[in-house]
Design a protein around this motif. Structure first.
Motif, PDB file in Angstrom:
ATOM      1  N   VAL A   1      -6.223  16.042  16.261  1.00 26.18           N
ATOM      2  CA  VAL A   1      -6.651  14.782  15.651  1.00 26.18           C
ATOM      3  C   VAL A   1      -6.806  14.950  14.149  1.00 26.18           C
ATOM      4  N   LEU A   2      -7.427  16.054  13.727  1.00 27.02           N
ATOM      5  CA  LEU A   2      -7.619  16.302  12.300  1.00 27.02           C
ATOM      6  C   LEU A   2      -6.290  16.445  11.567  1.00 27.02           C
ATOM      7  N   SER A   3      -5.341  17.114  12.176  1.00 27.84           N
ATOM      8  CA  SER A   3      -4.027  17.295  11.561  1.00 27.84           C
ATOM      9  C   SER A   3      -3.323  15.959  11.372  1.00 27.84           C
ATOM     10  N   GLU A   4      -3.370  15.125  12.395  1.00 23.83           N
ATOM     11  CA  GLU A   4      -2.731  13.810  12.321  1.00 23.83           C
ATOM     12  C   GLU A   4      -3.416  12.929  11.274  1.00 23.83           C
ATOM     13  N   ALA A   5      -4.753  12.931  11.288  1.00 19.65           N
ATOM     14  CA  ALA A   5      -5.504  12.105  10.349  1.00 19.65           C
ATOM     15  C   ALA A   5      -5.336  12.609   8.917  1.00 19.65           C
ATOM     16  N   ARG A   6      -5.241  13.907   8.747  1.00 20.70           N
ATOM     17  CA  ARG A   6      -5.048  14.498   7.411  1.00 20.70           C
ATOM     18  C   ARG A   6      -3.724  14.033   6.806  1.00 20.70           C
ATOM     19  N   ALA A   7      -2.685  14.028   7.633  1.00 18.56           N
ATOM     20  CA  ALA A   7      -1.376  13.566   7.168  1.00 18.56           C
ATOM     21  C   ALA A   7      -1.409  12.075   6.828  1.00 18.56           C
ATOM     22  N   HIS A   8      -2.083  11.296   7.659  1.00 19.69           N
ATOM     23  CA  HIS A   8      -2.200   9.852   7.433  1.00 19.69           C
ATOM     24  C   HIS A   8      -2.968   9.588   6.134  1.00 19.69           C
ATOM     25  N   PHE A   9      -4.049  10.308   5.931  1.00 18.64           N
ATOM     26  CA  PHE A   9      -4.865  10.140   4.723  1.00 18.64           C
ATOM     27  C   PHE A   9      -4.055  10.494   3.477  1.00 18.64           C
ATOM     28  N   ALA A  10      -3.309  11.595   3.546  1.00 16.10           N
ATOM     29  CA  ALA A  10      -2.496  12.032   2.402  1.00 16.10           C
ATOM     30  C   ALA A  10      -1.445  10.995   2.038  1.00 16.10           C
ATOM     31  N   ASP A  11      -0.903  10.326   3.042  1.00 13.79           N
ATOM     32  CA  ASP A  11       0.179   9.366   2.812  1.00 13.79           C
ATOM     33  C   ASP A  11      -0.328   7.978   2.412  1.00 13.79           C
ATOM     34  N   HIS A  12      -1.482   7.568   2.953  1.00 14.69           N
ATOM     35  CA  HIS A  12      -1.960   6.208   2.732  1.00 14.69           C
ATOM     36  C   HIS A  12      -3.164   6.095   1.793  1.00 14.69           C
ATOM     37  N   CYS A  13      -4.048   7.072   1.804  1.00 11.53           N
ATOM     38  CA  CYS A  13      -5.355   6.919   1.146  1.00 11.53           C
ATOM     39  C   CYS A  13      -5.523   7.741  -0.129  1.00 11.53           C
ATOM     40  N   ALA A  14      -4.813   8.860  -0.225  1.00 14.24           N
ATOM     41  CA  ALA A  14      -5.045   9.804  -1.319  1.00 14.24           C
ATOM     42  C   ALA A  14      -4.706   9.244  -2.694  1.00 14.24           C
ATOM     43  N   VAL A  15      -3.831   8.248  -2.762  1.00 14.57           N
ATOM     44  CA  VAL A  15      -3.447   7.695  -4.057  1.00 14.57           C
ATOM     45  C   VAL A  15      -4.672   7.130  -4.781  1.00 14.57           C
ATOM     46  N   CYS A  16      -5.654   6.638  -4.040  1.00 14.88           N
ATOM     47  CA  CYS A  16      -6.897   6.139  -4.642  1.00 14.88           C
ATOM     48  C   CYS A  16      -8.047   7.126  -4.483  1.00 14.88           C
ATOM     49  N   HIS A  17      -8.143   7.735  -3.308  1.00 12.74           N
ATOM     50  CA  HIS A  17      -9.308   8.563  -2.998  1.00 12.74           C
ATOM     51  C   HIS A  17      -9.120  10.053  -3.293  1.00 12.74           C
ATOM     52  N   GLY A  18      -7.875  10.481  -3.563  1.00  5.38           N
ATOM     53  CA  GLY A  18      -7.621  11.901  -3.756  1.00  5.38           C
ATOM     54  C   GLY A  18      -7.557  12.613  -2.417  1.00  5.38           C
ATOM     55  N   ASN A  19      -6.824  13.695  -2.354  1.00  6.87           N
ATOM     56  CA  ASN A  19      -6.731  14.441  -1.094  1.00  6.87           C
ATOM     57  C   ASN A  19      -8.087  14.961  -0.635  1.00  6.87           C
ATOM     58  N   ASP A  20      -8.960  15.259  -1.590  1.00  5.05           N
ATOM     59  CA  ASP A  20     -10.272  15.812  -1.256  1.00  5.05           C
ATOM     60  C   ASP A  20     -11.341  14.745  -1.074  1.00  5.05           C
ATOM     61  N   GLY A  21     -10.954  13.468  -1.223  1.00  2.62           N
ATOM     62  CA  GLY A  21     -11.919  12.388  -1.038  1.00  2.62           C
ATOM     63  C   GLY A  21     -12.830  12.148  -2.222  1.00  2.62           C
ATOM     64  N   SER A  22     -12.573  12.815  -3.347  1.00  2.37           N
ATOM     65  CA  SER A  22     -13.452  12.703  -4.514  1.00  2.37           C
ATOM     66  C   SER A  22     -13.294  11.382  -5.261  1.00  2.37           C
ATOM     67  N   GLY A  23     -12.138  10.715  -5.074  1.00  2.00           N
ATOM     68  CA  GLY A  23     -11.879   9.480  -5.814  1.00  2.00           C
ATOM     69  C   GLY A  23     -11.419   9.715  -7.237  1.00  2.00           C
ATOM     70  N   LYS A  24     -11.231  10.981  -7.609  1.00  2.00           N
ATOM     71  CA  LYS A  24     -10.846  11.317  -8.986  1.00  2.00           C
ATOM     72  C   LYS A  24      -9.334  11.233  -9.158  1.00  2.00           C
ATOM     73  N   THR A  25      -8.810  10.030  -9.050  1.00  2.00           N
ATOM     74  CA  THR A  25      -7.397   9.787  -9.286  1.00  2.00           C
ATOM     75  C   THR A  25      -7.271   8.705 -10.366  1.00  2.00           C
ATOM     76  N   GLN A  26      -6.088   8.573 -10.925  1.00  2.00           N
ATOM     77  CA  GLN A  26      -5.893   7.584 -11.984  1.00  2.00           C
ATOM     78  C   GLN A  26      -6.193   6.175 -11.486  1.00  2.00           C
ATOM     79  N   ILE A  27      -5.728   5.870 -10.277  1.00  2.00           N
ATOM     80  CA  ILE A  27      -5.987   4.541  -9.725  1.00  2.00           C
ATOM     81  C   ILE A  27      -7.445   4.417  -9.304  1.00  2.00           C
ATOM     82  N   GLY A  28      -7.944   5.411  -8.597  1.00  2.00           N
ATOM     83  CA  GLY A  28      -9.316   5.356  -8.084  1.00  2.00           C
ATOM     84  C   GLY A  28     -10.356   5.158  -9.163  1.00  2.00           C
ATOM     85  N   GLN A  29     -10.152   5.780 -10.320  1.00  2.00           N
ATOM     86  CA  GLN A  29     -11.133   5.691 -11.397  1.00  2.00           C
ATOM     87  C   GLN A  29     -10.955   4.458 -12.260  1.00  2.00           C
ATOM     88  N   ASN A  30      -9.904   3.677 -12.016  1.00  2.00           N
ATOM     89  CA  ASN A  30      -9.693   2.458 -12.787  1.00  2.00           C
ATOM     90  C   ASN A  30      -9.874   1.198 -11.947  1.00  2.00           C
TER      91      ASN A  30
END
Length: 207
Positions: free
Chosen positions: A69-98
């Protein structure tokens, strides 16, 4: 009686939120560069909490944090969510911080202290007037529940897992082109473009 109390609370919070938003807008304008004031943040969090039905808030995650489950969710997060939230969930991305409000650090208590149901409801339905879209369909979806499992795992994300996610992040045209050039070079194929170093040398000669 309870439903009426909840409805009145939501209405009051909405009115207070609208008043706070109007006051801040007049005072600070519509710039997304600022951080929400303490009043805005409080009203927004209170309104969000009250808007989630108790049955949804108390819902239990049907998925356990297994490696699959973690492997599947990790891949989904990387593809859909990381652009705003970052791979580590910190939110320190160009889009996330703007965004306004900025993408939160999901490793911190403000997110981790939410119930599984609250996290699922947020992912599935999104949050109005923010950059958080609704990812789910009208029916309940397994992907959103699995993402809840991964969000719980974020504080313990390992460097190896983060590197695996980097390979799954969506790539822009420039990155794809660069990868293609590298692959052609490794395969001994002639590059279709002039190497960057050669272009720089040509510029220096013209000067």
């Amino acid at each position: 009686m309870r439903k009426r109390t909840v409805l009145l609370s939501i209405t009051a919070a909405g009115i207070a939120g609208a008043a706070a938003f109007g006051w801040v807008t007049i005072r600070r304008g519509f710039s997304a560069r600022d951080n929400p004031s303490a009043m805005e943040a409080y009203v927004a969090k209170t309104t969000r909490k009250l808007s989630i039905p108790a049955s949804e808030r108390d819902a239990k995650n049907p998925f356990a944090p297994t490696s699959e489950v973690l492997s599947e969710a990790r891949a989904h997060f990387a593809d859909h969510c990381a652009v705003c939230h970052g791979n580590d969930g910190s939110g320190k991305t160009q889009i996330g911080q703007n965004l306004y409000p900025k993408a939160p650090d999901m490793r911190l208590p403000d997110t981790q202290n939410l119930t599984d149901g609250e996290l699922y409801y947020t992912i599935h339905n999104g949050i109005r007037l923010t950059g958080m879209p609704a990812w789910g369909t009208e029916q309940k979806d397994d992907d959103s529940w699995k993402l809840v499992v991964f969000i719980r795992h974020l504080p313990r994300l390992t460097p190896v897992e983060e590197r695996e996610m980097e390979a799954l992040n969506p790539k822009g045209p420039a990155e794809k082109e660069e990868e293609q050039e590298e692959e052609q070079f490794l395969n001994g194929e002639p590059s279709k473009q002039i190497p960057k170093q050669t272009l720089q040398q040509q510029k220096e000669k013209k000067q």
